[in-house]
Design a protein around this motif. Structure first.
Motif, PDB file in Angstrom:
ATOM      1  N   LYS A  37      14.197   2.375   2.902  1.00  0.00           N
ATOM      2  CA  LYS A  37      14.735   1.723   4.099  1.00  0.00           C
ATOM      3  C   LYS A  37      15.313   0.374   3.718  1.00  0.00           C
ATOM      4  O   LYS A  37      14.728  -0.374   2.937  1.00  0.00           O
ATOM      5  CB  LYS A  37      13.647   1.530   5.155  1.00  0.00           C
ATOM      6  CG  LYS A  37      14.148   0.919   6.465  1.00  0.00           C
ATOM      7  CD  LYS A  37      13.032   0.816   7.492  1.00  0.00           C
ATOM      8  CE  LYS A  37      13.539   0.190   8.784  1.00  0.00           C
ATOM      9  NZ  LYS A  37      12.460   0.080   9.805  1.00  0.00           N
ATOM     10  N   LYS A  94      18.338   1.063   8.073  1.00  0.00           N
ATOM     11  CA  LYS A  94      18.809   2.397   7.751  1.00  0.00           C
ATOM     12  C   LYS A  94      17.848   3.034   6.754  1.00  0.00           C
ATOM     13  O   LYS A  94      17.288   2.348   5.901  1.00  0.00           O
ATOM     14  CB  LYS A  94      20.215   2.350   7.151  1.00  0.00           C
ATOM     15  CG  LYS A  94      21.281   1.823   8.107  1.00  0.00           C
ATOM     16  CD  LYS A  94      21.481   2.758   9.288  1.00  0.00           C
ATOM     17  CE  LYS A  94      22.616   2.272  10.184  1.00  0.00           C
ATOM     18  NZ  LYS A  94      22.851   3.197  11.318  1.00  0.00           N
ATOM     19  N   CYS A 142       9.700  12.298   7.381  1.00  0.00           N
ATOM     20  CA  CYS A 142      11.164  12.301   7.457  1.00  0.00           C
ATOM     21  C   CYS A 142      11.691  11.896   8.826  1.00  0.00           C
ATOM     22  O   CYS A 142      12.914  11.820   9.016  1.00  0.00           O
ATOM     23  CB  CYS A 142      11.691  13.693   7.125  1.00  0.00           C
ATOM     24  SG  CYS A 142      11.279  14.314   5.489  1.00  0.00           S
ATOM     25  N   LYS A 143      10.816  11.612   9.774  1.00  0.00           N
ATOM     26  CA  LYS A 143      11.202  11.413  11.168  1.00  0.00           C
ATOM     27  C   LYS A 143      12.319  10.388  11.317  1.00  0.00           C
ATOM     28  O   LYS A 143      12.235   9.269  10.836  1.00  0.00           O
ATOM     29  CB  LYS A 143       9.982  10.966  11.977  1.00  0.00           C
ATOM     30  CG  LYS A 143      10.191  11.035  13.483  1.00  0.00           C
ATOM     31  CD  LYS A 143      10.270  12.466  13.963  1.00  0.00           C
ATOM     32  CE  LYS A 143      10.345  12.551  15.479  1.00  0.00           C
ATOM     33  NZ  LYS A 143      10.479  13.953  15.950  1.00  0.00           N
ATOM     34  N   ASN A 144      13.402  10.823  11.985  1.00  0.00           N
ATOM     35  CA  ASN A 144      14.531   9.959  12.351  1.00  0.00           C
ATOM     36  C   ASN A 144      15.231   9.324  11.149  1.00  0.00           C
ATOM     37  O   ASN A 144      15.909   8.292  11.305  1.00  0.00           O
ATOM     38  CB  ASN A 144      14.089   8.868  13.325  1.00  0.00           C
ATOM     39  CG  ASN A 144      13.626   9.440  14.657  1.00  0.00           C
ATOM     40  OD1 ASN A 144      14.189  10.413  15.155  1.00  0.00           O
ATOM     41  ND2 ASN A 144      12.588   8.851  15.224  1.00  0.00           N
ATOM     42  N   ASP A 163      18.104   8.509   8.725  1.00  0.00           N
ATOM     43  CA  ASP A 163      19.551   8.603   8.894  1.00  0.00           C
ATOM     44  C   ASP A 163      20.135   9.679   7.989  1.00  0.00           C
ATOM     45  O   ASP A 163      21.115  10.336   8.343  1.00  0.00           O
ATOM     46  CB  ASP A 163      20.192   7.251   8.576  1.00  0.00           C
ATOM     47  CG  ASP A 163      19.782   6.175   9.569  1.00  0.00           C
ATOM     48  OD1 ASP A 163      20.304   6.193  10.696  1.00  0.00           O
ATOM     49  OD2 ASP A 163      18.917   5.347   9.219  1.00  0.00           O
ATOM     50  N   GLN A 218      14.444  15.431  13.209  1.00  0.00           N
ATOM     51  CA  GLN A 218      15.576  14.817  13.910  1.00  0.00           C
ATOM     52  C   GLN A 218      16.349  13.865  12.986  1.00  0.00           C
ATOM     53  O   GLN A 218      16.709  12.751  13.364  1.00  0.00           O
ATOM     54  CB  GLN A 218      15.099  14.088  15.177  1.00  0.00           C
ATOM     55  CG  GLN A 218      14.457  15.019  16.195  1.00  0.00           C
ATOM     56  CD  GLN A 218      13.972  14.299  17.436  1.00  0.00           C
ATOM     57  OE1 GLN A 218      13.213  13.331  17.354  1.00  0.00           O
ATOM     58  NE2 GLN A 218      14.418  14.758  18.589  1.00  0.00           N
ATOM     59  N   ALA A 219      16.593  14.338  11.776  1.00  0.00           N
ATOM     60  CA  ALA A 219      17.364  13.558  10.812  1.00  0.00           C
ATOM     61  C   ALA A 219      18.828  13.508  11.223  1.00  0.00           C
ATOM     62  O   ALA A 219      19.343  14.423  11.879  1.00  0.00           O
ATOM     63  CB  ALA A 219      17.226  14.173   9.420  1.00  0.00           C
ATOM     64  N   GLY A 220      19.507  12.443  10.813  1.00  0.00           N
ATOM     65  CA  GLY A 220      20.887  12.271  11.211  1.00  0.00           C
ATOM     66  C   GLY A 220      21.880  13.104  10.425  1.00  0.00           C
ATOM     67  O   GLY A 220      22.957  13.445  10.922  1.00  0.00           O
TER      68      GLY A 220
END
Length: 241
Positions: free
Chosen positions: A141, A145, A163-165, A167, A200-202
Motif C-alpha cells: 500500500k 492505493k 485481498c479485500k478492496n 485496487d 471486490q478487487a478493482g
C-alpha cells in the motif's frame, strides 16, 4: 505506483523470457518481487541493477530464487566499480535454511519478511498461502492505493479478506479449470476470478502461467466469476494504480 511484470511463467522460463516476477516503483524507489530464472536479465530492460533498492522473495522454490546468486555477483561487480558501495536489501521468510544464503558479504543483506512492515514508500502486509512450502502473499500500500500479489497458492478462503478492496490483484493462475483438485498448491484462472470477485478487487492480472494449453482460456475462466477487468500479465507493460 507502477507495477511492471518482469516475467510471467511458472516453473521455468520459456525461451527468451523469465519466471513470474514484478518490479514495483513509487517515488523513485524500485522494489523487485521474486528473482527466479531469467529475471536478472529481463530486469535490465527496465532499470539498471544499481538502481534496485530492495528485493522480496515470496518463497524458496527455484522459479523464485534462481537468479539470486547472479544478482549477488552483479552487486559484487558493481560495488567494485562504484565509488560508494551499496548493499542491497533482500527480504524473505527467515524460517527457511535458504534465508542465510541471501546475505553475501557486503553486497546483499537478508532481512526477515514480517507480517507487517515498511519497505521504502510501501507499507507491506503478508500472509501464508496454500503451497507445499512456506510461501507469503504480499499486500503493498502507498498513497491509499494497494496491490496484492498472491504468490504461489492453492485456493484458500482466508485470502479473501487479505485481498479485500485491493485496487489491483496479481494472482497466480498456473492451472486450467479441468485441473482443479488434481494438482495442489496452485489456482486455476476460474479460482483467481472467484478470489477477485469475493474480495471486490478493482482489477485482476493473471501470472505464473502454465506452459501448455491456450492461455486465453485462463482469462475466460476468470471472467466467468469476475466481471471487471481481467488480463494476462504482459511483460514490460506498466500498470499504474
Amino acid at each position: 505506483m507502477n507495477i511492471i511484470p518482469i516475467g510471467i511463467w511458472g516453473g521455468y522460463p520459456k525461451a527468451n523470457s523469465s519466471t513470474s516476477s514484478f518490479l514495483v516503483e513509487e517515488d523513485g524507489f524500485h522494489l523487485l518481487i521474486d528473482c527466479g530464472s531469467g529475471v536478472l536479465s529481463s530486469l535490465q530492460n527496465y532499470i539498471s541493477i544499481e538502481k534496485l533498492d530492495a528485493v522480496i522473495i515470496t518463497h524458496y522454490h527455484h522459479d523464485h530464487i534462481a537468479d539470486v546468486g547472479p544478482l549477488q555477483f552483479a552487486k559484487l561487480i558493481q560495488n567494485q566499480l562504484a565509488s560508494n558501495a551499496k548493499t542491497l536489501a533482500i527480504y524473505a521468510d527467515e524460517q527457511d535454511l535458504g534465508y542465510e544464503t541471501l546475505t553475501y558479504k557486503n553486497h546483499t543483506n537478508a532481512y526477515p519478511l514480517q507480517s507487517s512492515q515498511r519497505i521504502g514508500p510501501f507499507s507491506i502486509d503478508t500472509t501464508l498461502t496454500n503451497h507445499p512450502v512456506r510461501c507469503l502473499a504480499l499486500r503493498l500500500k502507498s498513497k491509499e492505493k494497494s496491490v496484492v500479489f498472491t504468490a504461489d497458492t492453492g485456493w484458500q478462503a482466508s485470502l479473501i479478506p487479505f485481498c479485500k478492496n485491493a485496487d489491483l490483484l496479481v494472482s497466480e493462475a498456473n492451472l486450467y479449470q479441468s485441473f482443479e483438485g488434481k494438482i495442489s498448491g496452485h489456482m486455476s484462472g476460474r479460482q483467481a476470478g472467484e478470489l477477485a470477485a469475493a474480495a471486490q478487487a478493482g482489477q485482476l492480472i493473471l501470472t505464473h502461467l502454465p506452459h501448455f494449453g491456450e492461455l486465453s482460456d485462463l482469462v475466460l475462466e476468470a471472467k466467468s466469476e469476475y466481471k471487471k477487468d481481467v488480463s494476462l500479465a504482459e511483460v514490460g507493460k506498466v500498470y499504474r494504480i
